[in-house]
Enzyme design. Sequence first.
Site, short mmCIF file in Angstrom:
data_model
loop_
_atom_site.label_atom_id
_atom_site.label_comp_id
_atom_site.label_asym_id
_atom_site.label_seq_id
_atom_site.Cartn_x
_atom_site.Cartn_y
_atom_site.Cartn_z
CG HIS A 1 30.14 25.56 2.31
ND1 HIS A 1 29.60 24.86 1.28
CD2 HIS A 1 30.00 24.78 3.40
CE1 HIS A 1 29.13 23.70 1.71
NE2 HIS A 1 29.36 23.63 3.00
C1 UD1 Z 1 28.02 24.07 8.18
C2 UD1 Z 1 28.25 22.55 8.25
C3 UD1 Z 1 28.53 22.01 6.86
C4 UD1 Z 1 27.42 22.41 5.90
C5 UD1 Z 1 27.28 23.93 5.93
C6 UD1 Z 1 26.20 24.44 5.01
C7 UD1 Z 1 29.34 21.71 10.29
C8 UD1 Z 1 30.60 21.23 10.86
N1 UD1 Z 1 29.43 22.26 9.05
O1 UD1 Z 1 29.21 24.68 7.73
O2 UD1 Z 1 28.60 20.60 6.92
O3 UD1 Z 1 27.74 21.96 4.61
O4 UD1 Z 1 26.97 24.32 7.27
O5 UD1 Z 1 26.26 25.83 4.92
O6 UD1 Z 1 28.31 21.63 10.92
N2 UD1 Z 1 27.73 32.26 9.57
C9 UD1 Z 1 26.99 33.38 9.36
N3 UD1 Z 1 25.61 33.26 9.37
C10 UD1 Z 1 25.00 32.08 9.59
C11 UD1 Z 1 25.78 30.94 9.82
C12 UD1 Z 1 27.14 31.03 9.80
O7 UD1 Z 1 27.52 34.46 9.14
O8 UD1 Z 1 23.75 32.05 9.60
C13 UD1 Z 1 29.21 32.37 9.52
C14 UD1 Z 1 29.83 32.51 10.88
O9 UD1 Z 1 30.88 33.38 10.78
C15 UD1 Z 1 30.34 31.11 11.17
C16 UD1 Z 1 30.69 30.61 9.78
O10 UD1 Z 1 29.73 31.21 8.90
O11 UD1 Z 1 31.42 31.13 12.04
C17 UD1 Z 1 30.62 29.13 9.63
O12 UD1 Z 1 29.36 28.63 10.08
P1 UD1 Z 1 29.26 27.14 10.67
O13 UD1 Z 1 27.84 26.80 10.96
O14 UD1 Z 1 30.27 26.96 11.74
O15 UD1 Z 1 29.78 26.23 9.49
P2 UD1 Z 1 29.45 26.23 7.94
O16 UD1 Z 1 30.70 26.57 7.20
O17 UD1 Z 1 28.23 27.01 7.58
#
Ligand code: UD1
Length: 378
Positions: free
Chosen positions: A204
């Site tokens: 991820h």
């Molecule tokens: C975040 C953390 C990362 C951690 C990871 C665990 C930061 C910068 N990154 O990354 O360190 O290892 O979480 O998973 O804080 N999304 C969904 N559902 C959710 C959450 C996210 O669909 O419940 C999708 C959204 O499209 C979002 C994307 O995933 O834009 C990324 O989510 P985000 O929280 O920005 O970062 P992660 O890649 O999950």
Amino acid sequence: MKILSIVGARPNFMKVAPIDKELRKRGVAHTLVHTGQHYDYRMSKLFFEDLGLPKPDIDLCVGSGTHAQQTAEIMMRLEPILNNDKPSLLLVVGDVNSTMASAITAVKLGIPVAHVEAGLRSFDRTMPEEINRILTDAISSFHFTTEESANNNLGKEGIPEESIFFVGNTMIDTLLRHVDKSYESNILELIGVRPREYGVLTLHRPSNADARENLQNILEALNEISKDLFLIFPVHPRTKRRISEFGLQHLINNGLNGLNGPNRLNGLNRGIITIDPLGYLDFLKLMKESRIVFTDSGGIQEETTVLGIPCLTLRYNTERPVTITSGTNSLVGSDRERIINEARKRLNGFSTQYSIPPLWDGHAAERIVDILIKQLCD
Ligand code: UD1
């Protein structure tokens, strides 16, 4: 004494759970705030259920956005809560945007911050987490560390020695507490695999998931490995979107969803099988019974070290070097040949000696709470 803790994203929940439990046991007032950075049932609420974490007292519901949007929303929504709740201390864990945004908000209101999992450094400032780690440590009053390298990193950055406490790893407290319970999970039957007959893949990091060439290299390498060994791939929402955008679905077994029923995989004994993100107990069971794990997660490098499962990390650096020096971890980056060669070596019997890193003994949360009570009440 009143402590307010922040959780936001999936890896935060298992780090806070044992601390929450310990604080409640000692009768310390504890407010749990969820920023809402992760919000899908399978990325958030399912973990509360699996870990027995109480429902958050407050949910800021910030959701997804750019880094600036997410950080700003957390700060704006948390500030009035801190003004109202007036905690003696804000406790943050890990390195996600919620960690850094909350720490800055508290410090500017004169509330001291304790950072659990302080001092880890990948020395790669293109990683958003590295920026979050550096900023959070720079303004924290208490630095609770998981490994020796973190103590050294903090020392070099001029963090006063008296604020650094080497306590061990609360994520491992949670793992040791739940490993027996994970035997009850029927995830292997649901997927249709037997212990040691498969590997696990998680992916991820933006540097892998958002970069087409890297994602393609990794999936091609793992597609090759999966001709000999089933690979089970619980797909993070970010990565799911990118695989589809980059047109790489053909590398993951035509997008079969392995959770569609045990019969679905009958007759099939190879390929990368995608499934939805798993809860804590199912994932622990899947990892524990696997032959090998491929990952770019930080926490999984630590968990495989304790479980003694070979781990190939799909990155060129790690902020957790003890998982290499003591544990089962090797760095293979996103290099196709290196991933294939190292995986074959491990699958053909090459094994590394491993030992459990110091203080990863299931008692880190107790040490943290001991120190906080002593420091805040004296
Ligand atoms: C975040 C953390 C990362 C951690 C990871 C665990 C930061 C910068 N990154 O990354 O360190 O290892 O979480 O998973 O804080 N999304 C969904 N559902 C959710 C959450 C996210 O669909 O419940 C999708 C959204 O499209 C979002 C994307 O995933 O834009 C990324 O989510 P985000 O929280 O920005 O970062 P992660 O890649 O999950």
